[in-house]
Design a protein around this motif. Structure first.
Motif, short mmCIF file in Angstrom:
data_model
loop_
_atom_site.label_atom_id
_atom_site.label_comp_id
_atom_site.label_asym_id
_atom_site.label_seq_id
_atom_site.Cartn_x
_atom_site.Cartn_y
_atom_site.Cartn_z
N ASP A 8 0.88 -1.16 0.00
CA ASP A 8 0.00 0.00 0.00
C ASP A 8 0.93 1.23 0.00
O ASP A 8 2.08 1.14 0.43
N ASP A 10 -0.28 5.05 0.59
CA ASP A 10 -0.65 6.12 1.53
C ASP A 10 -0.64 5.64 2.99
O ASP A 10 -1.29 4.65 3.32
N THR A 12 1.54 4.11 4.41
CA THR A 12 2.40 2.94 4.58
C THR A 12 3.80 3.32 4.11
O THR A 12 4.75 3.24 4.89
N ASP A 176 -1.56 -0.26 5.93
CA ASP A 176 -1.95 0.27 7.24
C ASP A 176 -3.44 0.08 7.53
O ASP A 176 -3.87 0.34 8.65
N ASP A 181 -6.50 -3.26 3.29
CA ASP A 181 -5.30 -4.03 2.96
C ASP A 181 -5.33 -5.46 3.50
O ASP A 181 -5.12 -6.41 2.77
MG LIG Z 1 -2.96 3.26 3.34
#
Ligand SMILES: [Mg+2]
Length: 227
Positions: A8, A10, A12, A176, A181
């Motif tokens: 991922d 954003d 992360t 995150d 995810d």
């Molecule tokens: Mg993210």
């Protein structure tokens, strides 16, 4: 054989929230100084959420959504919506420059890209190639190009199909978000890793295979499960 490691982006790899806040500050300042419109970062963001909801599940360019949100604010303040073009330019230029990495993320990318095949899966438009660190990725899957987003297994399959991954159980996905995810990776049969630097309590019934606080822990796990 190298493992496929899916990341991922954003919150992360990059601190997207900090970067967004900075870009919105610039837009808010421009709106006030040049057009006399006082609008907070929060209002800019909430207008964008409203527009996004209207286009939900469509393949839609995120910057286009942002532009429409600027146009609506301008119109509401009786200003020409033509000004949105210069606002979006300020926003986009800032949004994709001065990348703010999560701690240890850049070192991790350097090291991990030697040992693994790395793919990015993002629901937004944080494209590593535009952000200046595309060289670490074999492939990038952007949610804005597809009608489905994480946790939909189709976006994970899309990524894996480009990676010659074979059985998904040999692929690892790190992110995150438990809902996007970890759930998506679990349902895709991949090894899920929850990146949880703030040590939030997991109040969901979604179980990550692994949970890590930082990239050192992540790297150690990847070495362990290397085939
Ligand atoms: Mg993210």
């Amino acid at each position: 054989m190298k493992n496929v490691v899916s990341l991922d982006i954003d919150q992360t790899i990059i601190d997207f929230e900090a970067m967004l806040e900075r870009s919105l500050s610039k837009v808010s300042r421009k709106m006030f100084c040049e057009y006399g419109i006082s609008v907070s970062k929060h209002q800019l963001q909430s207008e964008r959420q409203t527009v996004l909801r209207e286009f939900q599940s469509a393949c839609v360019d995120m910057l286009k959504i942002r532009q429409i949100s600027f146009e609506r604010i301008l119109e509401r303040h009786n200003a020409s919506k033509q000004f949105a073009a210069s606002l979006i330019e300020i926003f986009a230029t800032d949004r994709f420059s001065n990348v703010c990495f999560m701690p240890g993320a850049l070192d991790f990318l350097r090291k991990a890209s030697q040992a693994h095949n790395i793919v990015a899966i993002t629901n937004g438009n944080s494209d590593p190639r535009l952000l200046g660190f595309g060289e670490f990725f074999e492939h990038v899957v952007l949610g804005e190009k597809f009608p489905f987003k994480k946790p939909d297994v189709r976006i994970f399959s899309e990524a894996l199909s480009h990676m010659n991954a074979g059985d998904p159980k040999h692929a690892v996905h790190i992110g995150d978000s438990l809902e996007n995810d970890v759930l998506g990776a679990n349902e895709s049969g991949m090894v899920s890793v929850w990146y949880n630097p703030h040590r939030y309590e997991n109040k969901t019934n979604i179980s990550p295979r692994f949970e890590v606080r930082d990239f050192e822990e992540l790297y150690t796990i990847l070495q362990k499960i290397k085939r």
